[in-house]
Structures are given as C-alpha cells and as structure tokens.
Design a protein around this motif. Structure first.
Motif, PDB file in Angstrom:
ATOM      1  N   UNK A  47      -6.266  -3.152 -10.746  1.00  0.00           N
ATOM      2  CA  UNK A  47      -7.247  -3.296  -9.667  1.00  0.00           C
ATOM      3  C   UNK A  47      -8.678  -3.467 -10.180  1.00  0.00           C
ATOM      4  N   UNK A  48      -8.857  -3.492 -11.485  1.00  0.00           N
ATOM      5  CA  UNK A  48     -10.213  -3.450 -12.030  1.00  0.00           C
ATOM      6  C   UNK A  48     -11.057  -4.657 -11.626  1.00  0.00           C
ATOM      7  N   UNK A  49     -10.428  -5.829 -11.527  1.00  0.00           N
ATOM      8  CA  UNK A  49     -11.157  -7.035 -11.145  1.00  0.00           C
ATOM      9  C   UNK A  49     -10.831  -7.464  -9.719  1.00  0.00           C
ATOM     10  N   UNK A  50     -10.430  -6.514  -8.869  1.00  0.00           N
ATOM     11  CA  UNK A  50      -9.998  -6.856  -7.513  1.00  0.00           C
ATOM     12  C   UNK A  50     -11.083  -7.580  -6.724  1.00  0.00           C
ATOM     13  N   UNK A  51     -12.332  -7.180  -6.888  1.00  0.00           N
ATOM     14  CA  UNK A  51     -13.413  -7.818  -6.134  1.00  0.00           C
ATOM     15  C   UNK A  51     -13.531  -9.293  -6.504  1.00  0.00           C
ATOM     16  N   UNK A  74      -7.246   8.097  -6.341  1.00  0.00           N
ATOM     17  CA  UNK A  74      -6.734   7.654  -5.056  1.00  0.00           C
ATOM     18  C   UNK A  74      -7.761   6.990  -4.161  1.00  0.00           C
ATOM     19  N   UNK A  75      -9.031   7.025  -4.548  1.00  0.00           N
ATOM     20  CA  UNK A  75     -10.076   6.411  -3.737  1.00  0.00           C
ATOM     21  C   UNK A  75     -10.359   4.974  -4.167  1.00  0.00           C
ATOM     22  N   UNK A  76     -10.819   4.783  -5.399  1.00  0.00           N
ATOM     23  CA  UNK A  76     -11.264   3.460  -5.852  1.00  0.00           C
ATOM     24  C   UNK A  76     -10.090   2.491  -5.961  1.00  0.00           C
ATOM     25  N   UNK A  77     -10.323   1.248  -5.510  1.00  0.00           N
ATOM     26  CA  UNK A  77      -9.314   0.209  -5.704  1.00  0.00           C
ATOM     27  C   UNK A  77      -9.942  -1.129  -6.067  1.00  0.00           C
ATOM     28  N   UNK A  78     -11.138  -1.074  -6.657  1.00  0.00           N
ATOM     29  CA  UNK A  78     -11.717  -2.259  -7.267  1.00  0.00           C
ATOM     30  C   UNK A  78     -12.779  -2.979  -6.465  1.00  0.00           C
ATOM     31  N   UNK A  79     -13.106  -2.501  -5.285  1.00  0.00           N
ATOM     32  CA  UNK A  79     -14.154  -3.122  -4.470  1.00  0.00           C
ATOM     33  C   UNK A  79     -15.212  -2.070  -4.163  1.00  0.00           C
ATOM     34  N   UNK A 125     -19.075  -5.940  -5.224  1.00  0.00           N
ATOM     35  CA  UNK A 125     -19.125  -5.846  -6.680  1.00  0.00           C
ATOM     36  C   UNK A 125     -19.823  -4.583  -7.152  1.00  0.00           C
ATOM     37  N   UNK A 126     -19.129  -3.800  -7.963  1.00  0.00           N
ATOM     38  CA  UNK A 126     -19.790  -2.710  -8.675  1.00  0.00           C
ATOM     39  C   UNK A 126     -20.389  -3.245  -9.971  1.00  0.00           C
ATOM     40  N   UNK A 127     -21.515  -2.661 -10.399  1.00  0.00           N
ATOM     41  CA  UNK A 127     -22.123  -3.098 -11.650  1.00  0.00           C
ATOM     42  C   UNK A 127     -21.375  -2.550 -12.857  1.00  0.00           C
ATOM     43  N   UNK A 128     -20.593  -1.498 -12.660  1.00  0.00           N
ATOM     44  CA  UNK A 128     -19.707  -0.933 -13.686  1.00  0.00           C
ATOM     45  C   UNK A 128     -18.319  -0.870 -13.059  1.00  0.00           C
TER      46      UNK A 128
END
Length: 224
Positions: A47-51, A74-79, A125-128
């Motif tokens: 999921x790291x590049x999901x965005x 369980x929260x983050x999924x790449x967006x 997009x997250x910056x990290x």
C-alpha cells in the motif's frame, strides 16, 4: 492502475510515475533501510504507493498534502488523511476535516476511507510514505521528501488545485511551477491548529467552484 508486489513483499513502482528521478536515485536505499528495520513499518508494503497508483499524473486535478502515514496499526493505507473504512473513532485531524466539510457542504462521508476522492483525481499524498508503528514522523529522515517534490513539479505543469494545510506543507510550494493554479493555504486541521484558520476556510466548495470555472467536473466529496 495498481501496485504490484515483488517476491520480497516490497511494493512495485506505479508505471505512470516511474520516470521520476527519485525512483532511480533514492528509492533503492530507502527500501533497503526499511527492509533492515525490525520494527513494524506502516502502511504495509503493497500500500506504500497507493496514492500514486490511484492517480496517474494526467488524472490529478487536486493535491492534498499530508505529513506521514498514521502510526496506528490498521489505520494507514497509503493515502494522506485516509483510513480503512472500519476505523473508528476517526483520527482527530480527519474528524476536523469532516467537521469543516459539514459546515461547508452540509454533510461528510460515513467512513474515513477517502479512496472515492482519489478515484476522482484527488491525489492524497504524504511527504513521507512510511512510519514505524507508534512513532509519528519516525521516518522523516529517510529521504522520501524528494518524491513529493518531484510529484508537485510534475503535476503543476497544468492547472491544479493545491491544498497546503500547515507550515510543513506550505514550505513545499516552491516545488510547484507557476501557473493558473488554485492555492489553498491555511492552518493544519489538527486539534492544535484547526481554530487558527482551518475552520471556516471552506476548501471543498472553493475547489469545486474553481473546477467548475475550469470547465471540469466537481469532486463529490461526500460520496452522496
């Protein structure tokens, strides 16, 4: 367009973005550092590049910049700002985003899953793009920011709406090419700063007004 997973479990590079220099200059060292880290790293590698996988460069109409993934398993999924649909209560920043949306548009989505926005050309997009579980901003020094810089440069070659909440996001405006963009720069929606200019800023209706004036379809923010 999706993200495939290699035999090591690492996420593959979305093809539409693979030309960015980051992927040949920096990503291999970041991936090696993450692979050697014994901690639980979020979101899961696929999921790291999901965005980026959800929005090819020519499909991006709106960019909403976040800092780094949620550090709660369980929260983050790449967006950025988005969580899995079963998460509750919502993270506080997202809860404030929804409060502002109700004030602006009269309603908000029923869950914190923002993938329907991405499907309409909103790049979240997250910056990290990674974080150790329980350690917010724990990967801020890995070098992910180069990717965000290059993405902003890429998508700003055509008129785009940019949402820069907080000083950290606003500092990246120098990577946006001058153009007929909509720039929304206010306080961050976190509880620490939301009352310093985020609440009352009406970003969602402003974006839709701008898109309409560009002759483009509005974003259905509320999934209604």
């Amino acid at each position: 367009m999706g993200v495939s997973v290699g035999p090591s479990g690492s996420s593959s590079i979305p093809k539409a973005w693979a030309h960015l220099p980051f992927f040949s200059e920096r990503y291999q060292s970041i991936e090696a550092t993450i692979a050697a880290d014994p901690r639980d790293i979020l979101p899961p590698a696929p999921q790291r590049f999901a965005a980026l996988a959800a929005c090819a460069p020519d499909a991006v109409r709106v960019v909403i910049l976040g800092q780094d993934p949620y550090p709660t398993p369980g929260h983050a999924h790449g967006l950025s700002f988005s969580v899995e649909p079963d998460v509750g209560p919502l993270p506080r920043s997202l809860n404030n985003i929804y409060k502002e949306m109700v004030d602006d548009l009269g309603q908000a989505p029923r869950t914190g899953d923002l993938r329907p926005w991405a499907a309409q050309g909103v790049l979240l997009l997250n910056t990290v793009l990674s974080v150790p579980a329980g350690e917010a901003n724990g990967h801020k020094d890995l070098g992910w920011q180069q990717l965000a810089h290059e993405v902003l440069s890429e998508v700003s070659q055509k008129p785009t709406a940019f949402v820069l909440w907080g000083k950290q996001a606003q500092a990246l405006s120098k990577h946006i090419h001058p153009g007929d963009h909509l720039m929304i720069e206010t306080a961050h929606p976190s509880p620490l700063s939301a009352r310093r200019g985020f609440f009352g800023s009406k970003p969602f209706s402003r974006i839709n007004d701008w898109l309409r004036n560009q002759g483009e379809q509005e974003i259905n923010w509320t999934h209604a």
